[in-house]
Design a protein around this motif. Sequence first.
Motif, short mmCIF file in Angstrom:
data_model
loop_
_atom_site.label_atom_id
_atom_site.label_comp_id
_atom_site.label_asym_id
_atom_site.label_seq_id
_atom_site.Cartn_x
_atom_site.Cartn_y
_atom_site.Cartn_z
N ALA A 4 39.53 87.81 60.61
CA ALA A 4 39.43 88.97 61.50
C ALA A 4 40.52 90.00 61.21
CB ALA A 4 39.49 88.53 62.96
N GLY A 5 41.65 89.55 60.65
CA GLY A 5 42.75 90.46 60.36
C GLY A 5 43.67 90.71 61.54
N HIS A 6 43.47 90.00 62.64
CA HIS A 6 44.31 90.16 63.83
C HIS A 6 44.19 88.92 64.69
CE1 HIS A 6 40.72 90.99 66.24
NE2 HIS A 6 40.33 91.71 65.21
N THR A 7 45.07 88.83 65.67
CA THR A 7 45.05 87.68 66.57
C THR A 7 44.01 87.89 67.66
OG1 THR A 7 46.66 88.60 68.13
CG2 THR A 7 47.54 87.36 66.24
N ALA A 8 43.88 86.89 68.49
CA ALA A 8 43.06 87.01 69.69
C ALA A 8 43.66 88.10 70.58
CB ALA A 8 43.02 85.68 70.44
N PRO A 9 42.87 88.71 71.46
CA PRO A 9 43.39 89.81 72.28
C PRO A 9 44.27 89.36 73.44
CG PRO A 9 41.07 89.43 72.75
CD PRO A 9 41.43 88.53 71.60
N ARG A 10 44.36 88.07 73.71
CA ARG A 10 45.25 87.56 74.75
C ARG A 10 46.02 86.37 74.18
NH1 ARG A 10 44.96 89.78 79.36
NH2 ARG A 10 43.14 90.91 80.06
N TRP A 11 47.29 86.30 74.55
CA TRP A 11 48.14 85.24 74.03
C TRP A 11 48.74 84.49 75.19
CZ3 TRP A 11 47.38 84.36 69.16
CH2 TRP A 11 48.20 83.46 68.49
N CYS A 12 48.76 83.17 75.09
CA CYS A 12 49.32 82.31 76.13
C CYS A 12 50.84 82.31 76.01
CB CYS A 12 48.77 80.90 75.95
SG CYS A 12 49.11 79.84 77.34
N VAL A 13 51.52 82.48 77.15
CA VAL A 13 52.99 82.48 77.18
C VAL A 13 53.46 81.57 78.31
CG1 VAL A 13 53.32 84.75 76.12
CG2 VAL A 13 53.00 84.59 78.58
N ALA A 14 54.70 81.12 78.19
CA ALA A 14 55.28 80.24 79.21
C ALA A 14 55.54 81.02 80.49
CB ALA A 14 56.58 79.64 78.69
N ASP A 15 55.58 80.30 81.59
CA ASP A 15 55.94 80.89 82.88
C ASP A 15 57.46 80.81 83.01
OD1 ASP A 15 56.20 81.76 85.46
OD2 ASP A 15 55.32 79.99 86.38
N ASN A 16 58.13 81.87 82.55
CA ASN A 16 59.59 81.89 82.64
C ASN A 16 60.09 83.33 82.78
OD1 ASN A 16 59.71 83.05 80.00
ND2 ASN A 16 59.78 81.02 79.06
N TYR A 17 61.39 83.49 82.85
CA TYR A 17 61.96 84.82 83.08
C TYR A 17 61.62 85.78 81.95
CZ TYR A 17 65.72 84.21 79.67
OH TYR A 17 66.42 84.04 78.51
N ARG A 18 61.47 85.30 80.74
CA ARG A 18 61.15 86.18 79.61
C ARG A 18 59.76 86.78 79.76
NH1 ARG A 18 63.51 83.15 74.28
NH2 ARG A 18 65.67 83.11 74.96
N THR A 19 58.83 85.98 80.24
CA THR A 19 57.48 86.48 80.46
C THR A 19 57.52 87.60 81.50
OG1 THR A 19 56.50 84.39 79.83
CG2 THR A 19 55.16 85.82 81.22
N ARG A 20 58.36 87.46 82.50
CA ARG A 20 58.45 88.50 83.53
C ARG A 20 59.11 89.78 83.02
NH1 ARG A 20 58.79 83.66 86.03
NH2 ARG A 20 61.05 83.44 86.07
N LEU A 21 59.78 89.72 81.89
CA LEU A 21 60.39 90.90 81.28
C LEU A 21 59.42 91.67 80.37
CD1 LEU A 21 63.86 89.39 80.27
CD2 LEU A 21 63.39 90.95 82.18
N MET A 22 58.30 91.07 80.04
CA MET A 22 57.35 91.69 79.12
C MET A 22 56.66 92.88 79.76
SD MET A 22 55.79 88.17 77.55
CE MET A 22 55.01 88.85 76.11
N ARG A 23 56.50 93.96 78.98
CA ARG A 23 55.87 95.18 79.47
C ARG A 23 54.90 95.74 78.42
NH1 ARG A 23 57.79 93.31 83.25
NH2 ARG A 23 59.33 94.12 84.69
N PRO A 24 53.84 96.40 78.88
CA PRO A 24 52.93 97.06 77.94
C PRO A 24 53.70 98.03 77.03
CG PRO A 24 51.99 97.04 80.14
CD PRO A 24 53.41 96.56 80.28
N GLY A 25 53.31 98.04 75.77
CA GLY A 25 53.94 98.91 74.79
C GLY A 25 55.04 98.25 73.99
#
Length: 115
Positions: A4-25
């Motif tokens: 496909a040349g790209h990953t899936a459109p959603r990626w699983c991430v851990a429930d932690n403080y880093r995930t809460r820091l993630m922002r669009p863009g």
Amino acid sequence: MVSAGHTAPRWCVADNYRTRLMRPGQRVLLWVTTRPDRGIWGVGRITGDVAVADGRHRVPVHIPLLPEPLTAAQLRTSPDLASLEVFRVPVQSNPSWVTVAEMTVIDALLPDSVQ
């Protein structure tokens, strides 16, 4: 994924403080560990907010694959990348962390078409 040349459109991430820091863009790197040519296989962006479904945290992303992986062996040749978290703590769950200084070095190693 490769065909496909790209990953899936959603990626699983851990429930932690880093995930809460993630922002669009924000930029994201796809690190593949299970192959001899392990390393950075894709570079993209977060495309939306982290959502929880079925008890799992998922982040929407667009991560095109690189023409060729930027391998761990290649990355290790730069002393400025010796402290990359994926080298120091290889069993760390997603998301891992890359500093601004490390990303600057990685950017210089990426094909011009990715930057």
